[in-house]
Design an enzyme around this catalytic site. Structure first.
Site, mmCIF file in Angstrom:
data_model
loop_
_atom_site.group_PDB
_atom_site.id
_atom_site.type_symbol
_atom_site.label_atom_id
_atom_site.label_comp_id
_atom_site.label_asym_id
_atom_site.label_seq_id
_atom_site.Cartn_x
_atom_site.Cartn_y
_atom_site.Cartn_z
ATOM 1 C CG HIS A 201 27.096 38.713 37.397
ATOM 2 N ND1 HIS A 201 27.172 38.228 36.100
ATOM 3 C CD2 HIS A 201 27.910 39.795 37.446
ATOM 4 C CE1 HIS A 201 28.002 38.979 35.407
ATOM 5 N NE2 HIS A 201 28.461 39.941 36.184
ATOM 6 C CG ASP A 323 31.232 44.487 35.126
ATOM 7 O OD1 ASP A 323 31.619 43.306 35.203
ATOM 8 O OD2 ASP A 323 30.147 44.812 34.613
#
Length: 366
Positions: A201, A323
């Site tokens: 990430h 997200d």
């Protein structure tokens, strides 16, 4: 440089949407019965308190994060990151069946090893509680502190074997180093042995590369996040990580941080640098990306980009994501639904790939 406002930092999309809907494509041939969103942020008050305390004393050690928060600022305490019932209500409004949870940036990687490990364990136990109460809604990934590689490998194993977690999460660099550094390879060895993916990430670019991003306020999600995570992924490939760990699985968000668009160029120039050979690698760089990586569409459910990833990597390597809570869930679902896929590819995209990659129990309905 002006500090980012809270609204800009947390990435809400009331205005982002965002881009014009022109060119999104026709509505999918089949409305999905199940949507698993695969990069959905999670946190806990204790971690946010620890980030605030660290930054109050040591902001100079994390200049990128300091630039996003602003002088004297505090880390955003979004209720959506902390409250599972609020999150479930948002999922229902968006039509999302399940979330793959990951500890959002910066995770535990800014702390000393002992504190980072303690916070990772606490975060994993908290997420495990969510999963026990709502097993059909949450599939967590394990936080760990790469600062202590052996301890991180042990925590990953505990979370997977004892808590039922679906993989691990690393928020890009730790002490300005990537997982390509051999000191971190015990973590990769554990992930490969457990047969679980690591989600790579983004966070802001490393301190040693930050200055040109700061000059134009590019250190965040507008550009710096993708540049940082993409460089991390490419560093792993070029360091020969996947020759050492051929079954290791890495998941990249944001349509692979742009790498799928550039794969042909990467191969072309790499082979030229090595006079037509593969140099120290056993295969071309693109071969590792196509076989060891999966990509999600977090924050990037834009039809042309998603279709390119499916064409370059195959429909079985591209997973739906939102997200959350940094993107608007209903808008992300609307855009994803409008991409236009046949029934088989739609099923892969929205749930079947996630079920396979993260070993999530398949369901016939949401």
């Amino acid at each position: 440089m002006h500090a980012l406002t809270r609204r800009h930092f947390i990435g809400t999309t009331a205005s982002a949407g965002v881009l014009s809907s022109a060119g999104l494509g026709r509505v999918s041939a089949a409305t999905p019965t199940r949507r698993i969103a695969c990069e959905e942020g999670f946190s806990l008050p204790e971690l946010i308190d620890a980030v605030d305390a660290f930054m109050a004393k040591h902001a100079d050690r994390e200049p990128g994060l300091a630039s996003l928060i602003g002088p004297g600022g505090r880390f955003p305490r979004m209720p959506q990151l902390l409250d599972p019932e609020l999150r479930i209500a948002d999922m229902d409004r968006a039509g999302v069946s399940m979330q793959v949870l990951l500890l959002n940036s910066p995770g535990v990687q800014i702390f000393e090893a002992g504190q980072g490990a303690e916070l990772a364990r606490l975060a994993n136990d908290r997420a495990a509680g969510w999963m026990r109460q709502w097993p059909d809604r949450f599939a967590p990934l394990a936080a760990f502190a790469p600062q202590d590689p052996d301890g991180a490998a042990q925590e990953l194993e505990r979370a997977v074997r004892s808590l039922g977690f679906k993989g691990g999460i690393v928020n890009s660099s730790t002490n300005d180093r990537y997982l390509s550094d051999t000191r971190y390879w015990p973590i990769l060895e554990a992930a490969e042995a457990l047969d679980v993916p690591i989600y790579l990430h983004p966070r802001e670019p490393r301190a040693d590369m930050l200055k040109p991003y700061l000059e134009q306020n590019l250190q965040g999600a507008v550009w710096g996040y993708a540049a940082e995570a993409g460089l991390h992924a490419m560093s792993m490939i070029m360091a020969g990580v996947f020759d050492h760990f051929p079954k290791l699985k890495i998941v990249l968000g944001h349509n692979g941080e742009g790498i799928p668009f550039y794969l042909d160029r990467i191969d072309n120039r790499y082979m030229a640098m090595n006079r037509g050979g593969t140099g120290k690698l056993k295969r071309r760089p693109s071969a590792y990306f196509r076989e060891n990586f999966y990509v999600t569409t977090s924050g990037t459910n834009w039809a042309p980009a998603v279709r390119l990833c499916q064409e370059v990597l195959g429909a079985d390597r591209v997973l739906f994501a939102i997200d959350y809570p940094f993107e608007d869930g209903p808008e992300a679902v609307r855009r994803a639904d409008a991409i236009g896929m046949n029934r088989a590819d739609s099923a892969l995209f929205f749930h079947a790939n996630a079920e396979r990659v993260f070993k999530i129990h398949a369901a016939t309905s949401s």
